[in-house]
Scaffold this motif. Sequence first.
Motif, PDB file in Angstrom:
ATOM      1  N   ASN A  60       0.841  -1.189   0.000  1.00 40.80           N
ATOM      2  CA  ASN A  60       0.000   0.000   0.000  1.00 40.80           C
ATOM      3  C   ASN A  60       0.881   1.245   0.000  1.00 40.80           C
ATOM      4  OD1 ASN A  60      -2.466  -1.454   0.215  1.00 40.80           O
ATOM      5  ND2 ASN A  60      -2.078  -1.748   2.398  1.00 40.80           N
ATOM      6  N   ASP A  61       0.367   2.355  -0.509  1.00 39.10           N
ATOM      7  CA  ASP A  61       1.099   3.611  -0.447  1.00 39.10           C
ATOM      8  C   ASP A  61       0.105   4.762  -0.524  1.00 39.10           C
ATOM      9  OD1 ASP A  61       1.208   5.054  -3.303  1.00 39.10           O
ATOM     10  OD2 ASP A  61       1.215   2.899  -3.641  1.00 39.10           O
ATOM     11  N   THR A  62       0.603   5.948  -0.218  1.00 34.77           N
ATOM     12  CA  THR A  62      -0.255   7.141  -0.230  1.00 34.77           C
ATOM     13  C   THR A  62       0.321   8.225  -1.134  1.00 34.77           C
ATOM     14  OG1 THR A  62       0.892   8.001   1.729  1.00 34.77           O
ATOM     15  CG2 THR A  62      -1.118   6.692   2.097  1.00 34.77           C
ATOM     16  N   ARG A  63       1.074   7.810  -2.143  1.00 31.82           N
ATOM     17  CA  ARG A  63       1.717   8.806  -3.011  1.00 31.82           C
ATOM     18  C   ARG A  63       0.740   9.453  -3.989  1.00 31.82           C
ATOM     19  NH1 ARG A  63       5.682   4.475  -3.342  1.00 31.82           N
ATOM     20  NH2 ARG A  63       7.304   4.892  -1.800  1.00 31.82           N
ATOM     21  N   PHE A  64      -0.363   8.766  -4.273  1.00 34.88           N
ATOM     22  CA  PHE A  64      -1.355   9.284  -5.208  1.00 34.88           C
ATOM     23  C   PHE A  64      -2.739   9.273  -4.551  1.00 34.88           C
ATOM     24  CE2 PHE A  64       1.862   7.332  -7.982  1.00 34.88           C
ATOM     25  CZ  PHE A  64       2.147   8.388  -8.850  1.00 34.88           C
ATOM     26  N   ALA A  65      -3.605  10.112  -5.079  1.00 30.95           N
ATOM     27  CA  ALA A  65      -5.021  10.047  -4.701  1.00 30.95           C
ATOM     28  C   ALA A  65      -5.691   9.065  -5.651  1.00 30.95           C
ATOM     29  CB  ALA A  65      -5.652  11.430  -4.801  1.00 30.95           C
ATOM     30  N   TYR A  66      -5.593   7.775  -5.327  1.00 25.32           N
ATOM     31  CA  TYR A  66      -6.116   6.739  -6.214  1.00 25.32           C
ATOM     32  C   TYR A  66      -7.638   6.787  -6.276  1.00 25.32           C
ATOM     33  CZ  TYR A  66      -1.448   4.621  -5.908  1.00 25.32           C
ATOM     34  OH  TYR A  66      -0.094   4.395  -5.962  1.00 25.32           O
ATOM     35  N   ASP A  67      -8.150   6.546  -7.478  1.00 29.17           N
ATOM     36  CA  ASP A  67      -9.597   6.441  -7.653  1.00 29.17           C
ATOM     37  C   ASP A  67     -10.097   5.029  -7.377  1.00 29.17           C
ATOM     38  OD1 ASP A  67     -10.149   9.169  -8.729  1.00 29.17           O
ATOM     39  OD2 ASP A  67      -8.805   8.506 -10.331  1.00 29.17           O
ATOM     40  N   ILE A  68      -9.258   4.039  -7.701  1.00 31.36           N
ATOM     41  CA  ILE A  68      -9.671   2.635  -7.571  1.00 31.36           C
ATOM     42  C   ILE A  68      -8.508   1.820  -7.043  1.00 31.36           C
ATOM     43  CG2 ILE A  68     -10.583   0.607  -8.782  1.00 31.36           C
ATOM     44  CD1 ILE A  68     -11.603   2.480 -10.956  1.00 31.36           C
TER      45      ILE A  68
END
Length: 216
Positions: free
Chosen positions: A204-212
């Motif tokens: 898991n990561d939080t580098r992007f604001a993932y949509d899905i």
Amino acid sequence: MQIQLENLVPVPLRDKILQRSSDIWNRQLAFPPGSFIKIKAPSGTGKTTLVHYLYNIRTDYTGQVLVNGQPWSTYSRSSVATLRQEQISVIFQDLRVFEQLTALENIELKRVMNANPYCTAEKVNEMAAHLKVTHVLNQSGKTLSYGERQRVAIIRALVQPFQWLIMDEPFSHLDEENAQRAAALIAEECKVRKAGFILTDLDNDTRFAYDIHYNL
């Protein structure tokens, strides 16, 4: 550009995959254009294999990968080449940086592929400065560290036009600062183009604001 999967299963991994639950394999799904998609993929579940299927460099699967409603198998070689030049870009896990070329020549291979290059030479220099690889642009690929190669491969993928960017562990050899810099550049370029990306990684990561989010 529409990408859909219809009951896709890799032949070499078939028995292993069908014994576990997956959001991707043996499913029917469509990737919404312009979406930021994360596929979390534990080792051995076919992460790199999926990237190769999406980019149409392997065909050892059952089911279908549909591009704009048509299976990859129906496209001619020239049509596939055009899609790769104009609509779909990729960052391979093994990077595929040509060691006999300089870092800049590796990038230019993609930039000048079209008669009217998408990015200017000045834009390439801006990206290189942002990712802190300006000092290696004139070095041969074989002299680059793996982290430098990874950043060069990221720039190379971004200098061509695309509607989808496919990335296989694109930050695996970057420290957190450089990974954040690269992620910010990728997100900016995708938003400007209204393009989507599909990123596969182990964690898991939080580098992007993932949509899905999917689990492979």
